[in-house]
Each structure stands twice: as C-alpha cells, then as structure tokens.
Design a protein around this motif. Sequence first.
Motif, PDB file in Angstrom:
ATOM      1  N   THR A  67      54.628   0.242  31.354  1.00 53.04           N
ATOM      2  CA  THR A  67      53.969   1.537  31.038  1.00 53.04           C
ATOM      3  C   THR A  67      54.814   2.452  30.679  1.00 53.04           C
ATOM      4  OG1 THR A  67      52.440   0.795  32.744  1.00 53.04           O
ATOM      5  CG2 THR A  67      52.532   3.303  31.882  1.00 53.04           C
ATOM      6  N   LEU A  68      54.633   3.080  29.369  1.00 52.68           N
ATOM      7  CA  LEU A  68      55.470   4.258  28.846  1.00 52.68           C
ATOM      8  C   LEU A  68      54.582   5.498  29.235  1.00 52.68           C
ATOM      9  CD1 LEU A  68      55.585   2.597  25.193  1.00 52.68           C
ATOM     10  CD2 LEU A  68      57.434   2.347  27.345  1.00 52.68           C
ATOM     11  N   TYR A  69      55.767   6.409  29.481  1.00 51.79           N
ATOM     12  CA  TYR A  69      55.315   7.933  29.811  1.00 51.79           C
ATOM     13  C   TYR A  69      55.978   8.665  28.869  1.00 51.79           C
ATOM     14  CZ  TYR A  69      53.777   5.576  34.470  1.00 51.79           C
ATOM     15  OH  TYR A  69      53.254   4.782  34.993  1.00 51.79           O
ATOM     16  N   SER A 205      64.647  13.244  34.439  1.00 52.32           N
ATOM     17  CA  SER A 205      65.460  12.592  33.154  1.00 52.32           C
ATOM     18  C   SER A 205      64.553  11.782  32.468  1.00 52.32           C
ATOM     19  CB  SER A 205      66.570  11.879  33.987  1.00 52.32           C
ATOM     20  OG  SER A 205      67.489  11.516  32.826  1.00 52.32           O
ATOM     21  N   TRP A 206      65.327  10.683  31.755  1.00 55.20           N
ATOM     22  CA  TRP A 206      64.554   9.781  30.924  1.00 55.20           C
ATOM     23  C   TRP A 206      64.867   8.465  31.121  1.00 55.20           C
ATOM     24  CZ3 TRP A 206      66.978  14.069  29.316  1.00 55.20           C
ATOM     25  CH2 TRP A 206      68.219  13.907  28.547  1.00 55.20           C
ATOM     26  N   THR A 207      64.273   7.302  30.693  1.00 54.02           N
ATOM     27  CA  THR A 207      64.860   6.141  30.650  1.00 54.02           C
ATOM     28  C   THR A 207      64.688   5.344  29.252  1.00 54.02           C
ATOM     29  OG1 THR A 207      62.798   5.031  31.187  1.00 54.02           O
ATOM     30  CG2 THR A 207      64.230   5.670  33.278  1.00 54.02           C
ATOM     31  N   LEU A 208      64.189   5.875  28.246  1.00 57.23           N
ATOM     32  CA  LEU A 208      63.954   5.175  26.758  1.00 57.23           C
ATOM     33  C   LEU A 208      64.196   6.500  26.094  1.00 57.23           C
ATOM     34  CD1 LEU A 208      61.632   2.553  25.861  1.00 57.23           C
ATOM     35  CD2 LEU A 208      61.894   4.243  24.264  1.00 57.23           C
ATOM     36  N   ASP A 209      65.083   6.250  25.244  1.00 56.05           N
ATOM     37  CA  ASP A 209      65.744   7.284  24.370  1.00 56.05           C
ATOM     38  C   ASP A 209      66.044   6.901  22.856  1.00 56.05           C
ATOM     39  OD1 ASP A 209      68.721   9.556  24.099  1.00 56.05           O
ATOM     40  OD2 ASP A 209      66.856   9.531  23.056  1.00 56.05           O
ATOM     41  N   GLU A 237      58.669   3.209  31.918  1.00 52.78           N
ATOM     42  CA  GLU A 237      59.800   3.790  30.990  1.00 52.78           C
ATOM     43  C   GLU A 237      59.359   5.402  30.744  1.00 52.78           C
ATOM     44  OE1 GLU A 237      62.841   2.664  30.180  1.00 52.78           O
ATOM     45  OE2 GLU A 237      62.417   0.628  30.570  1.00 52.78           O
ATOM     46  N   VAL A 238      60.293   6.265  30.847  1.00 55.65           N
ATOM     47  CA  VAL A 238      60.027   7.656  30.623  1.00 55.65           C
ATOM     48  C   VAL A 238      60.839   7.914  29.507  1.00 55.65           C
ATOM     49  CG1 VAL A 238      60.483  10.091  31.375  1.00 55.65           C
ATOM     50  CG2 VAL A 238      60.133   8.148  33.069  1.00 55.65           C
ATOM     51  N   LEU A 271      53.436   9.812  37.953  1.00 51.71           N
ATOM     52  CA  LEU A 271      54.874   9.402  38.648  1.00 51.71           C
ATOM     53  C   LEU A 271      55.341  10.245  39.671  1.00 51.71           C
ATOM     54  CD1 LEU A 271      57.010   8.637  35.233  1.00 51.71           C
ATOM     55  CD2 LEU A 271      56.096   6.972  37.057  1.00 51.71           C
ATOM     56  N   LEU A 272      54.412  11.406  39.833  1.00 49.52           N
ATOM     57  CA  LEU A 272      54.885  12.140  41.188  1.00 49.52           C
ATOM     58  C   LEU A 272      54.522  11.488  42.440  1.00 49.52           C
ATOM     59  CD1 LEU A 272      53.532  15.657  39.515  1.00 49.52           C
ATOM     60  CD2 LEU A 272      56.063  14.991  39.855  1.00 49.52           C
ATOM     61  N   PRO A 273      55.187  12.095  43.398  1.00 50.36           N
ATOM     62  CA  PRO A 273      55.096  11.732  44.891  1.00 50.36           C
ATOM     63  C   PRO A 273      53.686  11.995  45.147  1.00 50.36           C
ATOM     64  CG  PRO A 273      56.803  12.964  44.771  1.00 50.36           C
ATOM     65  CD  PRO A 273      56.115  13.069  43.402  1.00 50.36           C
TER      66      PRO A 273
END
Length: 273
Positions: A67-69, A205-209, A237-238, A271-273
């Motif tokens: 899933t992409l965010y 932060s992010w994970t896909l750049d 993936e953020v 993605l928030l708690p």
Amino acid sequence: MAQRTAAVSADERAVVSRDCVATPGACRTHTRVVVRRSHNSYSSIVDWRHLTTPGRDASDGKRPQMTLYLTVDDAPSATLDEKLDALAARDVPALLFCEGRRLDRHPEHATRAVRAGVHLGNHTWSHPHASDLSEAAFVRETERTERRIERVYDRAGVTRPAKLFRFPYGDDGGDRAGDFRRVLRERGFTGPDRIDRGPTRADWSWTLDVADWETDDVSELRARFEAAVSDAERSDEVVLFHDAGNSPALFEAFVGWLDDADRGLADPLDLLP
C-alpha cells in the motif's frame, strides 16, 4: 483499480532544487534518509526500514500486498490548484507538508486543498536544516507555521484531524533530535504508528523516494519510480514527492504512475495511532 480514499495536493520546487544543490546527497535512498552536510559530514541518519502494518507481514514467505501513502513536501506552490485537479481526477489521497512562508503566499490554494479533503502538515516556516537551529529557533519555526495552518482550517470551516510534522531534508536535528522531538510531542504532534520497534515518533519521514528534485525528465523519473517500487520491501510505503519545483504535468504523470502501479493507495492518516 487500486483501493483509495480522498483527494490530495502538491508543492513548489524552485527553492527545493536550489537547497538540494547546496546540500548534495540529502534524502539519498528510499530505505533511509541520509542528510549530508558540507565537507562530507552527516548530520543525521533516520532509518525507517521497520515500518510495517499489523496483519500484513508475509509470514508464509510471500510478498505482501503493498500500500502506497503519498506525502507531498514544500506546499503550497503557485501551481497547487492544477495538482489538486490531478489528484482528484485519479482519486488519490495525500498529505501536504506545508512551509509557513508558502502558506502566506498561496493561502487560497491551501484552503481549497483542505476543503477537498487533503490534509496539511507542518514543514517549518523557512525549510531550514534543523541541525542548524537552537531549540528556541526550532520552536519559532514550528509555531509560526502552526498559526498559518490553523488559519487555513478556520477559513475552510474544517476541523483539523491531527497535528503532523516533517523535518526538512529529513534532518531531525542531529545532537538535538531528542529535544526537538520532545518539543513536537509536547505540542501534540503525532507520527505514524506502524513501526515495529521503539515508541511512535512525533514526526513523519518517508520510505520510498524517487529524488524528484534532481530531474525534470519524465522518462528518468518514471524509471526511478519503477525501480523504487520494485525494490520496496515493506507492505506499507510512505512515498515522498514535492509540490514546489515540479510542473503540473510532471506531478500529474507521477500521480498516474501511482494509480497504475497495481498497488493499494490509502490516506496517510490511516497510519496514525
């Protein structure tokens, strides 16, 4: 079609491009954020390889559905309206991290974004390196932008869903990172909950750049996107992209690739708690 929710936004990159030339190597990969300062020194390394979603781990050895965010930095730009149209046309949700100075220049674009269901986060007032700031200066950068964001939600007549923050360049302050995150927690900022070690962070932060600030070539950017998605190892993936400095046409192309990537698309606030 991929599952998705709301509309979203974009930003400006003329300043981003100039800043990144001044600080080569910033945000180097999609698996971690490496903030390189001058003279080959590194102020901060933020590793987000452990971002996961409960229930999505591939315990049977199979690759989980991704899933992409989408998150968009350096908003709002002068061309955000056209980029919002691109997001709405594809029904792609996103989160805009806004600079306070840009909110002063284009408040109407930010208001339209909020009314369209796009969320706004804090990206400081002037996009500085946090490792260059004192705690007092960091508070000023953050709170000044907060006042602008609150005004946008008030004008839009929309209740703000959460207080979100992203450090420019992924530079979390180096030796003062703990102090800066304490400042964020004390002021009610919330980060993603889906990290499998340590407490929930107060920042994003992010994970896909795809390092979009480095190129205006559509073919090159497409190749970077496909490589990043192919190499991605997480179920969630953020995605990092920018409003400022990207043309509406390039932004629209990127949104189209996200939509056509045979991956899920979801609201980053999920993605928030």
